[in-house]
Design a protein around this motif. Structure first.
Motif, PDB file in Angstrom:
ATOM      1  N   ILE A  76      11.788  -5.877  -7.632  1.00  0.00           N
ATOM      2  CA  ILE A  76      10.971  -4.825  -7.028  1.00  0.00           C
ATOM      3  C   ILE A  76       9.649  -5.391  -6.533  1.00  0.00           C
ATOM      4  CG2 ILE A  76       9.683  -2.710  -7.535  1.00  0.00           C
ATOM      5  CD1 ILE A  76      11.984  -1.959  -9.454  1.00  0.00           C
ATOM      6  N   GLU A  77       9.021  -6.231  -7.351  1.00  0.00           N
ATOM      7  CA  GLU A  77       7.751  -6.838  -6.937  1.00  0.00           C
ATOM      8  C   GLU A  77       7.946  -7.694  -5.691  1.00  0.00           C
ATOM      9  OE1 GLU A  77       6.562  -8.918 -10.417  1.00  0.00           O
ATOM     10  OE2 GLU A  77       5.634  -7.152 -11.373  1.00  0.00           O
ATOM     11  N   GLY A  78       9.066  -8.441  -5.616  1.00  0.00           N
ATOM     12  CA  GLY A  78       9.342  -9.266  -4.447  1.00  0.00           C
ATOM     13  C   GLY A  78       9.520  -8.427  -3.194  1.00  0.00           C
ATOM     14  N   GLN A  79      10.259  -7.310  -3.323  1.00  0.00           N
ATOM     15  CA  GLN A  79      10.465  -6.440  -2.169  1.00  0.00           C
ATOM     16  C   GLN A  79       9.158  -5.782  -1.728  1.00  0.00           C
ATOM     17  OE1 GLN A  79      13.166  -7.405  -0.728  1.00  0.00           O
ATOM     18  NE2 GLN A  79      14.152  -5.411  -0.514  1.00  0.00           N
ATOM     19  N   GLU A  80       8.343  -5.390  -2.681  1.00  0.00           N
ATOM     20  CA  GLU A  80       7.062  -4.781  -2.322  1.00  0.00           C
ATOM     21  C   GLU A  80       6.149  -5.780  -1.616  1.00  0.00           C
ATOM     22  OE1 GLU A  80       5.803  -3.289  -6.093  1.00  0.00           O
ATOM     23  OE2 GLU A  80       6.685  -1.292  -5.756  1.00  0.00           O
ATOM     24  N   GLN A  81       6.200  -7.054  -2.028  1.00  0.00           N
ATOM     25  CA  GLN A  81       5.420  -8.086  -1.347  1.00  0.00           C
ATOM     26  C   GLN A  81       5.964  -8.299   0.064  1.00  0.00           C
ATOM     27  OE1 GLN A  81       2.540  -9.722  -2.372  1.00  0.00           O
ATOM     28  NE2 GLN A  81       2.613 -10.311  -0.208  1.00  0.00           N
ATOM     29  N   ARG A  82       7.292  -8.249   0.198  1.00  0.00           N
ATOM     30  CA  ARG A  82       7.903  -8.406   1.523  1.00  0.00           C
ATOM     31  C   ARG A  82       7.468  -7.272   2.441  1.00  0.00           C
ATOM     32  NH1 ARG A  82      13.211  -7.008   3.744  1.00  0.00           N
ATOM     33  NH2 ARG A  82      13.623  -8.406   5.517  1.00  0.00           N
ATOM     34  N   ILE A  83       7.406  -6.053   1.922  1.00  0.00           N
ATOM     35  CA  ILE A  83       6.957  -4.918   2.728  1.00  0.00           C
ATOM     36  C   ILE A  83       5.517  -5.127   3.189  1.00  0.00           C
ATOM     37  CG2 ILE A  83       6.386  -2.457   2.622  1.00  0.00           C
ATOM     38  CD1 ILE A  83       8.813  -2.123   0.761  1.00  0.00           C
ATOM     39  N   THR A  84       4.685  -5.656   2.287  1.00  0.00           N
ATOM     40  CA  THR A  84       3.291  -5.933   2.652  1.00  0.00           C
ATOM     41  C   THR A  84       3.220  -6.978   3.764  1.00  0.00           C
ATOM     42  OG1 THR A  84       2.542  -5.411   0.414  1.00  0.00           O
ATOM     43  CG2 THR A  84       1.071  -6.736   1.768  1.00  0.00           C
TER      44      THR A  84
ATOM     45  N   GLN B 278      15.560  -0.091  -0.366  1.00  0.00           N
ATOM     46  CA  GLN B 278      16.021  -0.956  -1.451  1.00  0.00           C
ATOM     47  C   GLN B 278      15.108  -0.847  -2.669  1.00  0.00           C
ATOM     48  OE1 GLN B 278      16.203  -4.759   0.522  1.00  0.00           O
ATOM     49  NE2 GLN B 278      18.317  -4.450   1.195  1.00  0.00           N
ATOM     50  N   VAL B 279      13.794  -0.784  -2.438  1.00  0.00           N
ATOM     51  CA  VAL B 279      12.857  -0.624  -3.553  1.00  0.00           C
ATOM     52  C   VAL B 279      13.131   0.692  -4.278  1.00  0.00           C
ATOM     53  CG1 VAL B 279      10.436  -0.178  -4.145  1.00  0.00           C
ATOM     54  CG2 VAL B 279      11.018  -2.078  -2.649  1.00  0.00           C
ATOM     55  N   SER B 280      13.353   1.760  -3.512  1.00  0.00           N
ATOM     56  CA  SER B 280      13.654   3.058  -4.125  1.00  0.00           C
ATOM     57  C   SER B 280      14.931   2.974  -4.953  1.00  0.00           C
ATOM     58  CB  SER B 280      13.795   4.121  -3.032  1.00  0.00           C
ATOM     59  OG  SER B 280      14.150   5.368  -3.590  1.00  0.00           O
ATOM     60  N   ALA B 281      15.947   2.276  -4.423  1.00  0.00           N
ATOM     61  CA  ALA B 281      17.206   2.135  -5.159  1.00  0.00           C
ATOM     62  C   ALA B 281      17.001   1.332  -6.436  1.00  0.00           C
ATOM     63  CB  ALA B 281      18.250   1.457  -4.279  1.00  0.00           C
ATOM     64  N   TRP B 282      16.237   0.251  -6.358  1.00  0.00           N
ATOM     65  CA  TRP B 282      15.996  -0.569  -7.558  1.00  0.00           C
ATOM     66  C   TRP B 282      15.193   0.205  -8.600  1.00  0.00           C
ATOM     67  CZ3 TRP B 282      19.257  -3.946  -8.292  1.00  0.00           C
ATOM     68  CH2 TRP B 282      19.712  -4.832  -7.312  1.00  0.00           C
ATOM     69  N   GLN B 283      14.251   1.007  -8.140  1.00  0.00           N
ATOM     70  CA  GLN B 283      13.473   1.806  -9.092  1.00  0.00           C
ATOM     71  C   GLN B 283      14.369   2.821  -9.801  1.00  0.00           C
ATOM     72  OE1 GLN B 283      10.446   3.236  -6.397  1.00  0.00           O
ATOM     73  NE2 GLN B 283       8.977   1.685  -7.034  1.00  0.00           N
ATOM     74  N   THR B 284      15.305   3.414  -9.064  1.00  0.00           N
ATOM     75  CA  THR B 284      16.245   4.350  -9.692  1.00  0.00           C
ATOM     76  C   THR B 284      17.135   3.621 -10.691  1.00  0.00           C
ATOM     77  OG1 THR B 284      16.250   5.747  -7.722  1.00  0.00           O
ATOM     78  CG2 THR B 284      18.082   6.017  -9.252  1.00  0.00           C
ATOM     79  N   ILE B 285      17.633   2.450 -10.305  1.00  0.00           N
ATOM     80  CA  ILE B 285      18.460   1.657 -11.220  1.00  0.00           C
ATOM     81  C   ILE B 285      17.663   1.288 -12.461  1.00  0.00           C
ATOM     82  CG2 ILE B 285      19.657  -0.554 -11.501  1.00  0.00           C
ATOM     83  CD1 ILE B 285      20.359  -0.376  -8.500  1.00  0.00           C
ATOM     84  N   ASN B 286      16.417   0.900 -12.256  1.00  0.00           N
ATOM     85  CA  ASN B 286      15.569   0.526 -13.392  1.00  0.00           C
ATOM     86  C   ASN B 286      15.385   1.706 -14.335  1.00  0.00           C
ATOM     87  OD1 ASN B 286      14.038  -1.561 -14.640  1.00  0.00           O
ATOM     88  ND2 ASN B 286      12.157  -0.586 -13.962  1.00  0.00           N
ATOM     89  N   SER B 287      15.192   2.901 -13.762  1.00  0.00           N
ATOM     90  CA  SER B 287      15.013   4.102 -14.586  1.00  0.00           C
ATOM     91  C   SER B 287      16.280   4.408 -15.382  1.00  0.00           C
ATOM     92  CB  SER B 287      14.649   5.287 -13.684  1.00  0.00           C
ATOM     93  OG  SER B 287      14.552   6.476 -14.434  1.00  0.00           O
TER      94      SER B 287
ATOM     95  N   LEU C 181       5.589  -7.753   5.966  1.00  0.00           N
ATOM     96  CA  LEU C 181       6.103  -7.168   7.201  1.00  0.00           C
ATOM     97  C   LEU C 181       5.065  -6.252   7.840  1.00  0.00           C
ATOM     98  CD1 LEU C 181       9.760  -6.307   6.113  1.00  0.00           C
ATOM     99  CD2 LEU C 181       9.076  -8.021   7.803  1.00  0.00           C
ATOM    100  N   GLY C 182       4.315  -5.523   7.010  1.00  0.00           N
ATOM    101  CA  GLY C 182       3.261  -4.670   7.536  1.00  0.00           C
ATOM    102  C   GLY C 182       2.201  -5.467   8.269  1.00  0.00           C
ATOM    103  N   SER C 183       1.873  -6.650   7.732  1.00  0.00           N
ATOM    104  CA  SER C 183       0.897  -7.522   8.407  1.00  0.00           C
ATOM    105  C   SER C 183       1.439  -7.996   9.752  1.00  0.00           C
ATOM    106  CB  SER C 183       0.571  -8.722   7.515  1.00  0.00           C
ATOM    107  OG  SER C 183      -0.019  -8.301   6.303  1.00  0.00           O
ATOM    108  N   GLN C 184       2.745  -8.343   9.783  1.00  0.00           N
ATOM    109  CA  GLN C 184       3.345  -8.789  11.033  1.00  0.00           C
ATOM    110  C   GLN C 184       3.380  -7.656  12.065  1.00  0.00           C
ATOM    111  OE1 GLN C 184       7.033 -11.125  10.615  1.00  0.00           O
ATOM    112  NE2 GLN C 184       6.572 -11.292   8.427  1.00  0.00           N
TER     113      GLN C 184
ATOM    114  N   ASN D 102      12.258  -1.689  11.304  1.00  0.00           N
ATOM    115  CA  ASN D 102      13.558  -1.410  10.680  1.00  0.00           C
ATOM    116  C   ASN D 102      13.691  -2.168   9.363  1.00  0.00           C
ATOM    117  OD1 ASN D 102      14.290   0.265  12.777  1.00  0.00           O
ATOM    118  ND2 ASN D 102      15.399  -1.326  13.903  1.00  0.00           N
ATOM    119  N   SER D 103      13.181  -3.403   9.342  1.00  0.00           N
ATOM    120  CA  SER D 103      13.220  -4.196   8.102  1.00  0.00           C
ATOM    121  C   SER D 103      12.383  -3.544   7.014  1.00  0.00           C
ATOM    122  CB  SER D 103      12.728  -5.626   8.369  1.00  0.00           C
ATOM    123  OG  SER D 103      13.572  -6.304   9.268  1.00  0.00           O
ATOM    124  N   VAL D 104      11.234  -2.969   7.389  1.00  0.00           N
ATOM    125  CA  VAL D 104      10.387  -2.276   6.420  1.00  0.00           C
ATOM    126  C   VAL D 104      11.118  -1.057   5.855  1.00  0.00           C
ATOM    127  CG1 VAL D 104       8.295  -0.886   6.151  1.00  0.00           C
ATOM    128  CG2 VAL D 104       8.195  -3.059   7.348  1.00  0.00           C
ATOM    129  N   THR D 105      11.766  -0.280   6.733  1.00  0.00           N
ATOM    130  CA  THR D 105      12.502   0.909   6.288  1.00  0.00           C
ATOM    131  C   THR D 105      13.608   0.523   5.316  1.00  0.00           C
ATOM    132  OG1 THR D 105      12.030   2.016   8.392  1.00  0.00           O
ATOM    133  CG2 THR D 105      13.860   2.877   7.061  1.00  0.00           C
TER     134      THR D 105
END
Length: 464
Positions: free
Chosen positions: A401-409, A43-52, A411-414, A35-38
């Motif tokens: 965005i980079e921080g969230q992507e690292q967090r996803i990585t 959030q990454v998708s939202a930040w990417q849209t905001i960045n755009s 969480l994937g390991s966990q 659920n945390s990954v989802t």
């Protein structure tokens, strides 16, 4: 004695359902991680849209800042055949220009001839400055002379043209057309049959002045007159069809054969500035509207009639608040004590951006310099704010965005670790319940045996 009875197969124990229920409990932490990954991906998708949207805002701000600082101008001419262009910042005004002549390339045609001899032929071109250029043609034929002229490096165009046949000898005749490579008086020339020394001595033949030859067009400059008929009358010339900087930042291009008087008008292109300002307002609205959609808390009534509260993916996020504050501050902060609302750029009571095109146009008309200065300042502030937030190397959103992507990585390991742990736990449970099924099967068998033994014992009769 009744036997042990549990639902199942041989043992009566439904171990598969028991193991599945236990594994569901064991997998609860793994589900929480998923659920945390989802959530993190949303959030990454939202930040990417905001960045755009911020990058679009930065582009619009730069366009408006350029329009404000360069004062786009619009140029027009009242005479067909005259095209006017104005660079950014050209001063507004109008002037009458008389077109006296258009530029022409010097062109000459020789008399019809069967050729000027079979052997090598010396030719001399005298340019408009009086310099002689001696060349040698392979022969006196029109084709060889044309080739020599083209290859002389003087920019001449030369063509042999058929001119019928000699009425006496029947030999084919040709003319030679020679044209300067560019328009203007400086391209005028004379063509002699003979060496440069013979030209100097006056013994060479001017082949464009022989009987039957002609100067078709004399090389000339284009010529225009400003303030014609007044004491301030001024003539300007140009070798080509274009007069660069006839006025500061204004150029004229005159089509061949155009004559007459034209009125050149330069006006400020308010439509371009207004369009750029409206574009900035639209971009700001896009950023703020999207931020509202991902940070809002909404309440709805479900099918049961009970209210359901739903938080946006970035509700309560401090970076989202920072982005909103930076944008609104860049737009709304006064410029030298003047509020941007005075030029039509303001925020409504709900915090939505509003652009009043009519108010902007009126402000531009009443105080062009002040309005453009305010526009330039607001644009620069917005562009700077976007750079801080959206820089692709160290912008706030880039780092987020980079921080969230690292967090996803991570969480994937966990999750992968939990998958291994759950697989091991399931194997342990399956072994345990398999052994338990064997024991229960044995107990069931013993119970059945005891029951059969008891049933075979003789029945005791009570004496009467």
């Amino acid at each position: 004695m009744a036997g042990i009875s549990l639902p199942g197969l041989s043992s009566g124990l439904d171990s598969a359902s028991l193991i599945a229920s236990l594994m569901q409990i064991e997998a609860i932490p793994r589900g929480q991680l998923q659920n945390s990954v989802t959530t993190a991906r949303s959030q990454v998708s939202a930040w990417q849209t905001i960045n755009s949207t911020l990058q679009t805002l930065g582009t619009r701000a730069a366009s408006l800042g350029e329009a404000a600082t360069t004062t786009p101008s619009r140029a027009s001419s009242t005479l067909e055949g005259v095209t006017v262009s104005a660079t950014a910042g050209a001063p507004a005004g109008s002037i009458d220009v008389r077109i006296d002549a258009t530029a022409a390339a010097h062109t000459g045609v020789t008399a019809a001839s069967a050729g000027w001899g079979a052997g090598p032929l010396a030719l001399t071109i005298v340019d408009a400055q009086g310099a002689s250029h001696e060349i040698t043609a392979a022969s006196g034929s029109a084709a060889d002379v044309a080739t020599a002229l083209r290859d002389a490096g003087l920019g001449l165009a030369a063509t042999a043209v058929s001119a019928g046949t000699d009425p006496v000898t029947g030999d084919p005749l040709s003319r030679l057309q020679v044209q300067a490579g560019a328009t203007g008086a400086a391209g005028a020339f004379s063509l002699y049959r003979g060496t440069a020394a013979e030209v100097a001595a006056g013994t060479a033949v001017d082949v464009l002045a022989e009987p039957g030859a002609a100067i078709v067009t004399t090389g000339r400059d284009a010529r225009v007159t400003l303030w014609a008929g007044t004491a301030a009358e001024q003539t300007r010339t140009a070798a080509g069809s274009t007069f660069d900087d006839l006025l500061p930042g204004v150029s004229l291009e005159i089509a061949a054969g155009t004559t007459g008087t034209t009125t050149i008008s330069i006006t400020r292109d308010q439509a371009a500035i207004s369009e750029a300002a409206a574009g900035l307002g639209t971009a700001i609205k896009g950023v703020l509207d999207y931020l509202s959609s991902v940070t809002a808390v909404t309440t709805s009534t479900g099918s049961t009639g009970s209210p359901t509260t739903r938080a946006g993916v970035l509700t309560g996020d401090s970076t989202a608040r920072d982005v909103r504050n930076r944008v609104t501050e860049a737009v709304g902060r006064p410029v030298d004590g003047v509020s941007p609302s005075t030029i039509g750029l303001s925020f409504s009571a709900t915090g939505a951006v509003e652009f009043d095109a009519e108010r902007f146009a009126a402000a531009l008309e009443d105080d062009p310099a002040g309005t453009l200065a305010t526009v330039a300042a607001v644009s620069a502030r917005v562009e700077s704010a976007v750079e801080i937030m959206s820089d692709r190397f160290d912008g706030l959103l880039t780092r987020r965005i980079e921080g969230q992507e690292q967090r996803i990585t991570d969480l994937g390991s966990q999750i992968a670790s939990w998958d291994r742990r759950l697989e091991s736990r399931r194997a342990t449970l399956e072994r345990t319940y398999a052994a338990l099924e064997v024991q229960l099967g044995s107990l069931n068998a013993q119970g059945s045996w005891l029951s059969s033994q008891l049933s075979s014992l003789p029945t005791m009769q009570r004496p009467s």
